[in-house]
Each structure stands twice: as structure tokens, then as C-alpha cells.
Design a protein around this motif. Structure first.
Motif, PDB file in Angstrom:
ATOM      1  N   MET A   1      56.712 -15.251  -0.699  1.00  0.00           N
ATOM      2  CA  MET A   1      55.764 -14.548  -1.536  1.00  0.00           C
ATOM      3  C   MET A   1      55.136 -13.396  -0.771  1.00  0.00           C
ATOM      4  O   MET A   1      54.991 -13.438   0.428  1.00  0.00           O
ATOM      5  N   ASN A   2      54.730 -12.411  -1.509  1.00  0.00           N
ATOM      6  CA  ASN A   2      54.090 -11.233  -0.947  1.00  0.00           C
ATOM      7  C   ASN A   2      52.571 -11.395  -0.997  1.00  0.00           C
ATOM      8  O   ASN A   2      52.021 -11.766  -2.021  1.00  0.00           O
ATOM      9  N   ASP A   3      51.882 -11.097   0.100  1.00  0.00           N
ATOM     10  CA  ASP A   3      50.427 -11.191   0.136  1.00  0.00           C
ATOM     11  C   ASP A   3      49.733  -9.973  -0.460  1.00  0.00           C
ATOM     12  O   ASP A   3      48.517  -9.962  -0.598  1.00  0.00           O
ATOM     13  N   GLN A   4      50.486  -8.945  -0.801  1.00  0.00           N
ATOM     14  CA  GLN A   4      49.911  -7.733  -1.382  1.00  0.00           C
ATOM     15  C   GLN A   4      49.569  -7.962  -2.854  1.00  0.00           C
ATOM     16  O   GLN A   4      50.375  -8.528  -3.597  1.00  0.00           O
ATOM     17  N   PRO A   5      48.394  -7.520  -3.306  1.00  0.00           N
ATOM     18  CA  PRO A   5      48.068  -7.660  -4.731  1.00  0.00           C
ATOM     19  C   PRO A   5      48.951  -6.752  -5.582  1.00  0.00           C
ATOM     20  O   PRO A   5      49.307  -5.657  -5.165  1.00  0.00           O
TER      21      PRO A   5
ATOM     22  N   CYS B   1      46.306  -0.003 -12.174  1.00  0.00           N
ATOM     23  CA  CYS B   1      47.745   0.216 -12.228  1.00  0.00           C
ATOM     24  C   CYS B   1      48.464  -0.919 -11.517  1.00  0.00           C
ATOM     25  O   CYS B   1      47.872  -1.674 -10.758  1.00  0.00           O
ATOM     26  N   ALA B   2      49.750  -1.028 -11.787  1.00  0.00           N
ATOM     27  CA  ALA B   2      50.581  -2.047 -11.161  1.00  0.00           C
ATOM     28  C   ALA B   2      51.969  -1.456 -10.896  1.00  0.00           C
ATOM     29  O   ALA B   2      52.490  -0.703 -11.718  1.00  0.00           O
TER      30      ALA B   2
END
Length: 57
Positions: free
Chosen positions: A1-5, A25-26
Motif C-alpha cells: 500500500m501507498n502511504d501517500q493520500p 483533486c485526486a
């Protein structure tokens, strides 16, 4: 998993700390173009705030 939001929220403040607008934004991946882009999911700005109209351009 990525820790970045995945979702980012940008807040506009005037001197004194009053919040006068925000945008969120995403990041997404285009399967058609095979590249990343940002999806802007929300934008709000106080109507009496100078420069708000130009911020939407």
C-alpha cells in the motif's frame, strides 16, 4: 500500500487566516492515454473575494 493520500485539498486564505476558497483533486490514470492526470472534484470560492473569477480560468 501507498502511504501517500489520494485526495488533496488546497485552501485559500486571506491575511488574518479567513478561508475564502478551496479546491480538491485526486490523481487518476487514463487508460486511453496511458498517463496520469488530476481530477478536480470540488471548487468553492467566496463570491465577494477579489480574484475568484480568474482563479477558475
Amino acid at each position: 500500500m501507498n502511504d501517500q493520500p489520494r485526495v488533496r485539498c488546497l485552501v485559500a486564505e486571506i491575511p488574518g487566516g479567513e478561508v475564502v476558497g478551496y479546491a480538491s483533486c485526486a490523481p487518476e490514470l487514463s487508460t486511453w492515454d496511458a498517463r496520469a492526470y488530476l481530477t478536480w472534484t470540488a471548487f468553492s470560492c467566496a463570491t465577494a473575494t477579489a480574484g475568484c473569477a480568474s482563479a477558475r480560468s
